[in-house]
Design a protein around this motif. Structure first.
Motif, PDB file in Angstrom:
ATOM      1  N   GLY A   1     -20.449 -13.797  27.129  1.00 12.71           N
ATOM      2  CA  GLY A   1     -20.187 -12.184  27.950  1.00 12.71           C
ATOM      3  C   GLY A   1     -18.689 -12.429  28.607  1.00 12.71           C
ATOM      4  O   GLY A   1     -18.350 -11.761  29.465  1.00 12.71           O
ATOM      5  N   TYR A   2     -17.727 -12.922  27.668  1.00 12.65           N
ATOM      6  CA  TYR A   2     -16.305 -12.800  27.953  1.00 12.65           C
ATOM      7  C   TYR A   2     -15.653 -11.205  27.953  1.00 12.65           C
ATOM      8  O   TYR A   2     -16.429 -10.582  27.233  1.00 12.65           O
ATOM      9  CB  TYR A   2     -15.476 -13.829  27.186  1.00 12.65           C
ATOM     10  CG  TYR A   2     -15.672 -15.309  27.478  1.00 12.65           C
ATOM     11  CD1 TYR A   2     -16.439 -15.805  28.368  1.00 12.65           C
ATOM     12  CD2 TYR A   2     -15.036 -16.163  26.637  1.00 12.65           C
ATOM     13  CE1 TYR A   2     -16.381 -16.978  28.729  1.00 12.65           C
ATOM     14  CE2 TYR A   2     -15.212 -17.640  26.622  1.00 12.65           C
ATOM     15  CZ  TYR A   2     -15.951 -17.779  27.818  1.00 12.65           C
ATOM     16  OH  TYR A   2     -15.956 -19.314  28.027  1.00 12.65           O
ATOM     17  N   SER A   3     -15.029 -11.153  28.786  1.00 14.62           N
ATOM     18  CA  SER A   3     -14.183  -9.862  28.714  1.00 14.62           C
ATOM     19  C   SER A   3     -13.267  -9.726  27.367  1.00 14.62           C
ATOM     20  O   SER A   3     -12.883 -10.722  26.747  1.00 14.62           O
ATOM     21  CB  SER A   3     -13.210  -9.630  29.739  1.00 14.62           C
ATOM     22  OG  SER A   3     -12.393 -10.524  29.624  1.00 14.62           O
ATOM     23  N   TYR A   4     -12.801  -8.512  27.204  1.00 11.31           N
ATOM     24  CA  TYR A   4     -11.907  -8.531  25.830  1.00 11.31           C
ATOM     25  C   TYR A   4     -10.840  -9.468  25.813  1.00 11.31           C
ATOM     26  O   TYR A   4     -10.470  -9.955  25.079  1.00 11.31           O
ATOM     27  CB  TYR A   4     -11.887  -7.094  25.685  1.00 11.31           C
ATOM     28  CG  TYR A   4     -10.644  -6.569  24.516  1.00 11.31           C
ATOM     29  CD1 TYR A   4     -11.297  -6.822  23.201  1.00 11.31           C
ATOM     30  CD2 TYR A   4      -9.362  -6.461  24.850  1.00 11.31           C
ATOM     31  CE1 TYR A   4     -10.414  -6.523  22.069  1.00 11.31           C
ATOM     32  CE2 TYR A   4      -8.456  -6.416  23.572  1.00 11.31           C
ATOM     33  CZ  TYR A   4      -9.188  -6.428  22.213  1.00 11.31           C
ATOM     34  OH  TYR A   4      -8.297  -6.046  21.282  1.00 11.31           O
ATOM     35  N   GLY A   5     -10.097  -9.368  26.980  1.00  9.14           N
ATOM     36  CA  GLY A   5      -8.816 -10.002  27.030  1.00  9.14           C
ATOM     37  C   GLY A   5      -9.088 -11.576  26.953  1.00  9.14           C
ATOM     38  O   GLY A   5      -8.561 -12.120  26.311  1.00  9.14           O
ATOM     39  N   ARG A   6     -10.264 -11.981  27.680  1.00  7.05           N
ATOM     40  CA  ARG A   6     -10.464 -13.679  27.667  1.00  7.05           C
ATOM     41  C   ARG A   6     -10.817 -13.799  26.200  1.00  7.05           C
ATOM     42  O   ARG A   6     -10.511 -14.945  25.743  1.00  7.05           O
ATOM     43  CB  ARG A   6     -11.629 -13.731  28.502  1.00  7.05           C
ATOM     44  CG  ARG A   6     -11.892 -15.127  28.934  1.00  7.05           C
ATOM     45  CD  ARG A   6     -11.950 -15.493  30.327  1.00  7.05           C
ATOM     46  NE  ARG A   6     -12.429 -17.000  30.452  1.00  7.05           N
ATOM     47  CZ  ARG A   6     -13.422 -17.506  30.751  1.00  7.05           C
ATOM     48  NH1 ARG A   6     -14.413 -16.623  31.369  1.00  7.05           N
ATOM     49  NH2 ARG A   6     -13.642 -18.750  30.942  1.00  7.05           N
ATOM     50  N   ARG A   7     -11.639 -12.967  25.434  1.00  6.09           N
ATOM     51  CA  ARG A   7     -12.072 -13.214  24.219  1.00  6.09           C
ATOM     52  C   ARG A   7     -10.786 -13.286  23.524  1.00  6.09           C
ATOM     53  O   ARG A   7     -10.716 -14.399  22.477  1.00  6.09           O
ATOM     54  CB  ARG A   7     -12.900 -12.066  23.712  1.00  6.09           C
ATOM     55  CG  ARG A   7     -13.542 -12.058  22.185  1.00  6.09           C
ATOM     56  CD  ARG A   7     -14.152 -10.603  22.118  1.00  6.09           C
ATOM     57  NE  ARG A   7     -14.884 -10.679  20.937  1.00  6.09           N
ATOM     58  CZ  ARG A   7     -14.679 -10.640  19.674  1.00  6.09           C
ATOM     59  NH1 ARG A   7     -13.358 -10.539  19.281  1.00  6.09           N
ATOM     60  NH2 ARG A   7     -15.685 -10.597  18.770  1.00  6.09           N
ATOM     61  N   ARG A   8      -9.849 -12.295  23.354  1.00  2.00           N
ATOM     62  CA  ARG A   8      -8.565 -12.301  22.775  1.00  2.00           C
ATOM     63  C   ARG A   8      -7.790 -13.771  23.020  1.00  2.00           C
ATOM     64  O   ARG A   8      -7.335 -14.574  21.754  1.00  2.00           O
ATOM     65  CB  ARG A   8      -7.700 -11.317  23.010  1.00  2.00           C
ATOM     66  CG  ARG A   8      -7.854 -10.327  21.943  1.00  2.00           C
ATOM     67  CD  ARG A   8      -6.733  -9.071  22.197  1.00  2.00           C
ATOM     68  NE  ARG A   8      -5.362  -9.740  22.209  1.00  2.00           N
ATOM     69  CZ  ARG A   8      -4.426  -9.018  21.987  1.00  2.00           C
ATOM     70  NH1 ARG A   8      -4.536  -7.622  21.901  1.00  2.00           N
ATOM     71  NH2 ARG A   8      -3.160  -9.611  22.074  1.00  2.00           N
ATOM     72  N   GLU A   9      -7.817 -14.085  24.246  1.00  4.04           N
ATOM     73  CA  GLU A   9      -7.072 -15.417  24.704  1.00  4.04           C
ATOM     74  C   GLU A   9      -7.679 -16.629  23.952  1.00  4.04           C
ATOM     75  O   GLU A   9      -7.213 -17.464  23.585  1.00  4.04           O
ATOM     76  CB  GLU A   9      -7.219 -15.205  26.297  1.00  4.04           C
ATOM     77  CG  GLU A   9      -6.516 -16.746  26.783  1.00  4.04           C
ATOM     78  CD  GLU A   9      -7.414 -17.421  27.279  1.00  4.04           C
ATOM     79  OE1 GLU A   9      -7.015 -18.732  27.048  1.00  4.04           O
ATOM     80  OE2 GLU A   9      -8.325 -17.079  27.750  1.00  4.04           O
TER      81      GLU A   9
ATOM     82  N   SER B   1     -17.531 -16.274  22.134  1.00  2.00           N
ATOM     83  CA  SER B   1     -17.187 -15.254  23.487  1.00  2.00           C
ATOM     84  C   SER B   1     -18.235 -14.176  23.837  1.00  2.00           C
ATOM     85  O   SER B   1     -18.411 -14.072  24.712  1.00  2.00           O
ATOM     86  CB  SER B   1     -15.765 -14.754  23.298  1.00  2.00           C
ATOM     87  OG  SER B   1     -14.909 -15.720  22.743  1.00  2.00           O
ATOM     88  N   ASP B   2     -18.547 -13.507  22.837  1.00  2.99           N
ATOM     89  CA  ASP B   2     -19.405 -12.138  22.954  1.00  2.99           C
ATOM     90  C   ASP B   2     -20.601 -12.872  23.664  1.00  2.99           C
ATOM     91  O   ASP B   2     -21.328 -12.205  24.395  1.00  2.99           O
ATOM     92  CB  ASP B   2     -19.837 -11.521  21.641  1.00  2.99           C
ATOM     93  CG  ASP B   2     -18.719 -10.970  21.265  1.00  2.99           C
ATOM     94  OD1 ASP B   2     -17.606 -10.712  22.056  1.00  2.99           O
ATOM     95  OD2 ASP B   2     -18.640 -10.531  20.012  1.00  2.99           O
TER      96      ASP B   2
END
Lengths: 601, 397
Positions: A115-123, A111-112
């Motif tokens: 370049g995913y956002s924090y929320g998208r990464r968690r999801e 995810s990093d």
């Protein structure tokens, strides 16, 4: 010695009552017979039942896979790519070689890298966790990323996993994706297609038979667990065929100018929406087509439905408008062609008000006694009412039909509106006749209007609006020639109309757009969009042709609901037209021309 | 007699060796073809080929050794092999010692990743036991309690231990082999009646209790599509056609057909070499069978005769049964195709058997007295043959 065993016959050897040579005979012959029966059985299986077994084996040991083919590109006539298909990759994880503990770090790293956002990464991490818990074997981590994204993910995962595990865990699927490199540019014409090239909107939809690829087929042998695929070149059953590259008639420079000026005009007059078309009046080629508001085809699926419904609409073809005064040259020309009036015939003795039948007509100002020509030049409602009355219902309806109004032009875009007028059986001989002559009780799409206007100035040739120049595929070029649909007015009438339209710009309702260096003609129009209620919504239009002597292009600009205080076609839409023409014909801008005060009709 | 001349002009040793050589060559190729796909899993496509070639080398050495040695030594020590085999089979059954595969423990670890299957050895030791038992005292064939019963017990122990693995196919095969050899050896027919009579109720009971299993076993004969292995075996054979898809081009071995390089290698042969290949293999086994029968008939003594007959029937029956299984003509049992199937123990045992056949032939060609057991031997031949009733004390040539 005396008795070599080999010299003894079978039933003597070995002699002695204890051994049973016949039993050996019996058993070995039995085995031989079994072998022969098995041979017969094999003959049955391998020869007689061959086809059946072969087809079962074929269907059982593999499958037919499609070979991807690419949809064609969309280009403007000058070669700028506005829609293309490119290779993309879908990234997923095979969850089997991964342990529960590895998932957060692996999915997090991927995810990093993306370049995913924090929320998208968690999801993402949560989703993969759930799948693992459900003992699913596959989880998607990214769809349709480019090669760079794929490499980034692979690199970031190689820091987390052993090379062997990485090879097993990271699943990369190759696919195509549709990309619009110019974003909003020309969006309404292009429309949008899904990633496999299936058109959903615009020319992507209407030309999908041309753009669309025919994917090939090949047999793929897989092992029983479908873990491995074995391809071989001989198993290609159908070769893939890419779609045609489509060259539009759109000129990227003209399109850029039109979009920019339209947007400027709309924001200047605080309008809600607007549209513009620039057409080659001789061939019907659309050089530019713009509609506002716009959408970005790359983000098509991310708009909320309500926003999208407003933005996706190509007003040039999907909306039919009550167009108002811009219809006046058509009606006047029809009347002259029909022989009911002459251009220089006086039809009104002067005054701002006039009563025809039971209807009171009103002009913006008193122009004194006016001829048919002057009725058009000054956009006189009274004059046009009189002309309409002379023409009558049937000839008016016939005139509309001759110019192609209220009939689809057949432009290659989906969702073209037809427009409508008061039908003959509901026609009021006073109201309808005078209204239609002034551009009311009739709804026309901008593309119909601009096509008809082109015929008015090009010598009477009604051409089909043409959006596609040619289809190109691997050296094969298929041209899309201009198409003549009908004749509207005679050459002389056309010449006369050009001079009248020029007079409008010189001294009529469009006189504030006059350019010293450049001669052109046009007609203004200001229509009340809600004639039946008091809410003041206007449609400001301006249609023009240029250059004067040998018309090359026609242009139509309409601006809906201007809220800057100015409402008239000559002051809201006209400047946009003038600017576009200036820039299109590369005439140095005259800084003053906008500062001139508009004093009304 | 013309046929007699023809018979004499055929050298059974040469035909036997040619058949063996061709089968081994085919084995190497087909085991490789059927297992090469494993490179996708073990990352070494020659994993099974290398092992098979190694085993072919080892078993060839064993074959040569048995060929050069005198098979008659076995007659003296006919019990030893049986006892050792029984011990090995018993060891297999000890949990933790035997290697269990598919709920059946058949192997003993040898170290170095190699393993050894005692039930394969049993196929030869049972033959040696019966042949030796009968030939050491021909009167045993005419006595029930002191002749027949001990032979049955000897075979029965092996049968029981193999059955306990469990390995119904091999145990039944061993039992059948023992019975066949006793019949050829001249055991009185009536002796077989009593055990048969005693055994039948159990068989009926078994059939009654396990009827569904039996039906399932034979399902393949009537509905091969219902059984996974057989389905793919028939697809492999059937899609081969006349000349096959070409070596390596078969598809069923891609983990569709289980045991493609072992018990079902014949299906891969059928798929890749077609009817030509399968009939070729059958022909080679027929050559092998009749070469062996010829060797048996020319044997110099009754031990050699019985041993050769047992060996060649054993090989022939295994091959026939394996092909019958693969073609869906017999219930699926783990009987390998001798010389072709991948597997070290089986190959070594088979090659040792071939070596014994060759040894029997070699000794039959040497000048010297022919020893035949049986009291009427001398009467029949009228030759000065030393009668052997004492367990082979004057064995030396």
């Amino acid at each position: 010695m005396k008795s070599q065993p080999s010299q003894l016959s079978s039933n003597q050897l070995p002699p002695g009552p204890d051994l049973r040579p016949r039993a050996l005979w019996f058993f070995s012959i039995s085995v031989t017979i079994v072998f022969l029966l098995l041979g017969v059985r094999l003959f049955y299986i391998q020869i007689l039942a061959h086809d059946e077994h072969l087809s079962r084996a074929r269907s059982g040991t593999g499958r037919t896979d499609s070979i991807p083919a690419y949809p064609g590109d969309l280009r403007t006539s000058d070669g700028v790519i506005v829609a293309r298909s490119e290779t993309a990759f879908s990234l997923g994880l095979d969850l089997r070689p991964l342990s529960e503990e590895q998932i957060p770090s692996v999915v997090g790293a991927a995810s990093d890298a993306l370049g995913y956002s924090y929320g998208r990464r968690r999801e993402r991490v949560g989703d993969v966790h759930r799948r693992k818990a459900k003992r699913q074997i596959y989880a998607n981590i990214a769809r349709r990323v480019d090669g760079e994204g794929r490499d980034k993910v692979r690199e970031s995962l190689s820091g987390q996993l052993e090379p062997r595990t990485l090879k097993k865990a990271l699943v990369v699927d190759r696919m195509t994706r549709r990309n619009y490199p110019k974003d909003e540019f020309l969006c309404h014409v292009i429309g949008v297609a899904s990633h496999d090239g299936t058109g959903q909107e615009g020319i992507e939809l209407s030309l999908s038979p041309w753009l669309g690829p025919r994917s090939g087929r090949r047999r793929v042998i897989t092992d029983a667990r479908e873990q491995f695929r074995i391809y071989s070149p001989e198993t290609v059953e159908v070769a893939p065929v890419n779609g045609y590259d489509v060259y539009l008639t759109i000129n990227s420079k003209a399109q850029g100018i039109l979009e920019e000026e339209l947007q400027r005009g709309i924001s200047k007059h605080k309008a809600e929406a607007g549209l513009g078309v620039l057409m080659n009046c001789k061939t019907g080629s659309i050089l530019a087509m713009a509609s506002w508001p716009v959408f970005n085809p790359n983000d098509f699926h991310r708009y909320p439905p309500k926003v999208l419904a407003e933005r996706r609409k190509n007003r040039v073809i999907e909306n039919a408008y009550v167009i108002g005064s811009v219809i006046k040259p058509f009606i006047a020309a029809s009347a002259v062609e029909a022989g009911v009036v002459r251009w220089d015939e006086k039809i009104w003795g002067g005054g701002r008000f006039h009563r025809i039948g039971g209807r009171r007509l009103e002009d913006v100002s008193n122009h004194g006694p006016i001829s048919v020509e002057q009725a058009v030049v000054y956009s006189s409602n009274i004059g046009m009412g009189e002309i309409g009355m002379k023409l009558g219902r049937d000839r008016l309806i016939a005139a509309l039909a001759r110019f192609g109004f209220c009939r689809q032009t057949g432009i290659r875009l989906p969702g073209e509106a037809k427009g409508k007028h008061t039908p003959a059986d509901k026609w009021n001989d006073i109201y309808s006749t005078t209204s239609v002559s002034m551009g009311y009780e009739v709804m026309i799409t901008p593309i119909q209007l601009v096509t008809a206007f082109a015929s008015l100035v090009n010598g009477g040739y009604l051409v089909k609006p043409r959006l596609v120049d040619k289809y190109v595929r691997a050296g094969e070029v298929i041209r899309n020639p201009p198409q003549l649909v009908g004749h509207t007015v005679t050459e002389e009438a056309s010449g006369r109309i050009r001079s009248i339209l020029h007079r409008i710009v010189e001294e009529g309702t469009g006189r504030y757009l006059k350019m010293k260096e450049f001669k052109f003609g046009g007609k203004t129009g200001t229509a009340d969009m809600n004639p039946l209620n008091t809410k003041e919504d206007y449609l400001a239009s301006f249609e023009a042709f240029a250059p004067l002597d040998d018309p090359e292009v026609v242009i139509l600009v309409m601006i809906e609901k201007p809220r800057s205080g100015k409402i008239y076609g000559g002051s809201v839409a006209g400047p946009v037209v003038a600017r576009v023409l200036r820039r299109y014909f590369s005439i140095p801008a005259k800084p003053e021309f906008e500062r001139l005060k508009f004093k009304g009709w | 007699m013309k046929i007699g001349i023809l018979k004499q002009s055929i050298n059974p040793k040469e035909t036997l060796l040619s058949a063996v050589f061709l089968l081994l060559a085919l084995s190497a190729v087909m085991v490789f073809s059927a297992s090469a796909f494993h490179y996708l899993i073990v990352e070494d496509s020659t994993f099974f080929l290398k092992r098979q070639l190694m085993w072919i080398g080892i078993s060839a050495a064993i074959c040569y050794f048995t060929y050069m040695s005198d098979y008659r030594i076995l007659q003296k020590h006919y019990r030893l092999g049986l006892v050792l085999t029984a011990v090995a089979l018993a060891l297999v059954l000890i949990p933790g010692l035997g290697i269990r595969v598919n709920q059946s423990s058949r192997w003993l670890p040898l170290g170095g990743g190699l393993r050894f299957q005692p039930s394969e050895i049993a196929k030869i030791t049972v033959l040696v036991f019966i042949a030796g038992y009968i030939c050491n005292d021909p009167r045993r064939t005419t006595k029930f309690l002191k002749g027949f019963i001990p032979a049955v017990l000897g075979v029965g122990v092996i049968w029981g231990l193999t059955l306990a693995e469990p390995d119904l196919g091999t145990s039944t095969f061993i039992l059948g082999l023992g019975i066949i050899l006793m019949i050829i050896g001249g055991m009185r027919w009536r002796y077989f009646l009593a055990p048969a009579a005693g055994f039948t109720p159990f068989l009926v009971l078994f059939a009654y209790l396990r009827w569904e299993m039996i039906v399932h076993r034979f399902q393949g004969l009537f509905n091969p599509e219902g059984l996974h292995q057989l389905r793919h075996s028939l697809r492999a054979l059937g899609s081969g056609g006349v000349s096959g898809m070409g070596i390596g081009a078969g598809m069923q071995k891609l983990r569709y057909l289980p045991e493609a390089h072992t018990d079902f290698v014949f299906a891969v042969i059928g798929e890749e070499l077609g009817l030509v290949g399968t009939l070729g293999v059958i022909s080679l086994f027929l050559v092998l069978l009749w070469s062996g029968v010829t060797i048996a008939r020319r044997a110099k003594d009754s031990f050699g005769y019985l041993l050769a007959a047992g060996i060649i029937l054993s090989l022939g029956m295994q091959a026939a049964f394996n092909i019958a299984v693969v073609t869906g003509s017999a219930p699926t049992k783990g009987i390998p195709l001798p010389l072709v199937t991948f597997g070290g123990t089986g190959l070594c045992v088979t090659m040792a058997q071939i070596g014994l056949l060759l040894s029997i032939y070699r000794i039959s060609q040497t000048p010297g007295p022919a020893y035949f057991s049986g009291v009427n031997q001398a009467e029949l031949t009228g030759a000065d043959i030393t009668q052997r009733t004492d367990g082979g004390k004057d064995m030396e040539l």
